[in-house]
Design a protein around this motif. Structure first.
Motif, PDB file in Angstrom:
ATOM      1  N   THR A 111      39.792  57.424   6.909  1.00 12.75           N
ATOM      2  CA  THR A 111      38.352  57.631   7.118  1.00 12.75           C
ATOM      3  C   THR A 111      38.122  58.829   8.048  1.00 12.75           C
ATOM      4  O   THR A 111      37.054  58.994   8.600  1.00 12.75           O
ATOM      5  CB  THR A 111      37.710  56.379   7.746  1.00 12.75           C
ATOM      6  N   LEU A 145      35.150  60.925   7.462  1.00 17.54           N
ATOM      7  CA  LEU A 145      33.876  60.201   7.566  1.00 17.54           C
ATOM      8  C   LEU A 145      33.320  60.255   8.988  1.00 17.54           C
ATOM      9  O   LEU A 145      32.108  60.396   9.196  1.00 17.54           O
ATOM     10  CB  LEU A 145      34.106  58.741   7.149  1.00 17.54           C
ATOM     11  N   GLY A 168      25.649  56.023   9.468  1.00 17.52           N
ATOM     12  CA  GLY A 168      24.864  56.714   8.451  1.00 17.52           C
ATOM     13  C   GLY A 168      25.668  57.754   7.708  1.00 17.52           C
ATOM     14  O   GLY A 168      25.304  58.154   6.603  1.00 17.52           O
ATOM     15  N   SER A 169      26.767  58.204   8.307  1.00 17.77           N
ATOM     16  CA  SER A 169      27.562  59.208   7.598  1.00 17.77           C
ATOM     17  C   SER A 169      28.274  58.537   6.420  1.00 17.77           C
ATOM     18  O   SER A 169      28.653  57.367   6.481  1.00 17.77           O
ATOM     19  CB  SER A 169      28.509  59.909   8.568  1.00 17.77           C
ATOM     20  N   MET A 170      28.411  59.283   5.337  1.00 20.82           N
ATOM     21  CA  MET A 170      28.853  58.684   4.074  1.00 20.82           C
ATOM     22  C   MET A 170      29.759  59.634   3.303  1.00 20.82           C
ATOM     23  O   MET A 170      29.579  60.847   3.359  1.00 20.82           O
ATOM     24  CB  MET A 170      27.618  58.347   3.242  1.00 20.82           C
ATOM     25  N   ARG A 171      30.726  59.062   2.621  1.00 18.66           N
ATOM     26  CA  ARG A 171      31.615  59.838   1.743  1.00 18.66           C
ATOM     27  C   ARG A 171      31.795  59.056   0.443  1.00 18.66           C
ATOM     28  O   ARG A 171      31.826  57.833   0.453  1.00 18.66           O
ATOM     29  CB  ARG A 171      33.004  60.015   2.365  1.00 18.66           C
ATOM     30  N   THR A 172      31.934  59.790  -0.652  1.00 23.50           N
ATOM     31  CA  THR A 172      32.298  59.120  -1.904  1.00 23.50           C
ATOM     32  C   THR A 172      33.626  59.700  -2.384  1.00 23.50           C
ATOM     33  O   THR A 172      33.952  60.860  -2.089  1.00 23.50           O
ATOM     34  CB  THR A 172      31.235  59.332  -3.000  1.00 23.50           C
ATOM     35  N   ARG A 188      32.457  54.264  -2.203  1.00 22.48           N
ATOM     36  CA  ARG A 188      31.540  54.842  -1.233  1.00 22.48           C
ATOM     37  C   ARG A 188      31.899  54.292   0.144  1.00 22.48           C
ATOM     38  O   ARG A 188      31.913  53.075   0.342  1.00 22.48           O
ATOM     39  CB  ARG A 188      30.090  54.485  -1.582  1.00 22.48           C
ATOM     40  N   GLU A 198      30.925  54.208   4.087  1.00 20.67           N
ATOM     41  CA  GLU A 198      29.733  54.409   4.891  1.00 20.67           C
ATOM     42  C   GLU A 198      30.022  53.933   6.315  1.00 20.67           C
ATOM     43  O   GLU A 198      30.460  52.796   6.514  1.00 20.67           O
ATOM     44  CB  GLU A 198      28.616  53.554   4.279  1.00 20.67           C
ATOM     45  N   VAL A 233      29.009  52.376   9.651  1.00 22.56           N
ATOM     46  CA  VAL A 233      27.927  51.543  10.214  1.00 22.56           C
ATOM     47  C   VAL A 233      28.304  51.250  11.660  1.00 22.56           C
ATOM     48  O   VAL A 233      29.343  51.692  12.146  1.00 22.56           O
ATOM     49  CB  VAL A 233      27.723  50.251   9.388  1.00 22.56           C
ATOM     50  N   VAL A 273      33.434  50.472   9.019  1.00 19.79           N
ATOM     51  CA  VAL A 273      33.255  51.254   7.801  1.00 19.79           C
ATOM     52  C   VAL A 273      33.009  50.286   6.645  1.00 19.79           C
ATOM     53  O   VAL A 273      33.832  49.402   6.376  1.00 19.79           O
ATOM     54  CB  VAL A 273      34.493  52.128   7.504  1.00 19.79           C
ATOM     55  N   GLN A 281      32.780  44.833  -2.091  1.00 17.43           N
ATOM     56  CA  GLN A 281      32.232  45.405  -0.872  1.00 17.43           C
ATOM     57  C   GLN A 281      32.950  44.767   0.307  1.00 17.43           C
ATOM     58  O   GLN A 281      33.120  43.544   0.343  1.00 17.43           O
ATOM     59  CB  GLN A 281      30.730  45.134  -0.774  1.00 17.43           C
TER      60      GLN A 281
END
Ligand SMILES: [Zn+2]
Ligand SMILES: [Zn+2]
Length: 185
Positions: free
Chosen positions: A16, A19, A24-28, A57, A59, A61, A65, A95
């Motif tokens: 990560t 990331l 709020g930062s996000m990677r796919t 995805r 993300e 938080v 992550v 998830q």
């Protein structure tokens, strides 16, 4: 909670690093990973090292992550009705929140090892839950003849065994005896 040291070279261990930790930062990402061993239930499973197509995805938080994704994996197994080999595939959604620290995490939660997370248990749990308990080669598989065990798909729709009235059974005995006499003649 599952705290263990992860091998960064293991295929299902994901970094990560890109990331960061800002919420709020996000990677796919869409990696294709080799299936781990023993992702199977009963008659069907994902062959080891088969290509698993992932759509992920990641993300950041507050607590860790959050990984949301889908996995598409091939399946091989055996039809529960006719026992022939079958191939199929399975697509699962999952998830999982990987916590930064063990203090925030519950008993069954996953913890990040530094910047690394291990997606394998998440993938395994999702697939195992999605596998059919009684896989079939096709929805209308007719299975095997209960009398002789022949595959009904091959034997054809006319395959049946005559259930003789006992009063006729002795007569059939006469007929087959005659057949034998003919063969000897
Ligand atoms: Zn079948
Ligand atoms: Zn039969």
């Amino acid at each position: 909670m599952k705290v263990h040291t992860l091998d960064p070279r293991a295929p299902w261990v994901i970094s990560t690093h890109d990331l960061g930790r800002r919420p709020g930062s996000m990677r796919t990402m869409k990696p294709v990973l080799p299936a781990p061993a023993d992702v199977a239930v009963g008659l069907i499973g994902v062959p080891k090292d088969a290509d698993v197509e992932l759509d992920l995805r990641l993300e950041a938080v507050m607590e860790g992550v959050l990984v949301t994704g889908t996995a598409l994996a091939p399946l091989t197994g055996e039809c529960s009705r006719c026992l022939e080999p079958l191939t199929s595939d399975v697509e699962v959604d999952f998830q999982e929140l990987f916590f930064y620290t063990a203090e925030d995490a519950g008993e069954d939660d996953q913890i990040l090892d530094g910047e690394l997370l291990d997606l394998e248990p998440t993938f395994r749990d999702a697939v195992v839950l999605a596998l059919p308990l009684s896989p079939v080669c096709s929805d209308d598989c007719a299975g095997l003849c209960t009398e002789c065990g022949v595959r009904l798909a091959e034997a054809g729709p006319d395959h049946r065994h005559e259930t003789l009235d006992p009063r006729w059974a002795s007569l059939r005995g006469l007929v087959s005896n005659n057949d034998e006499d003919d063969q000897e003649a």
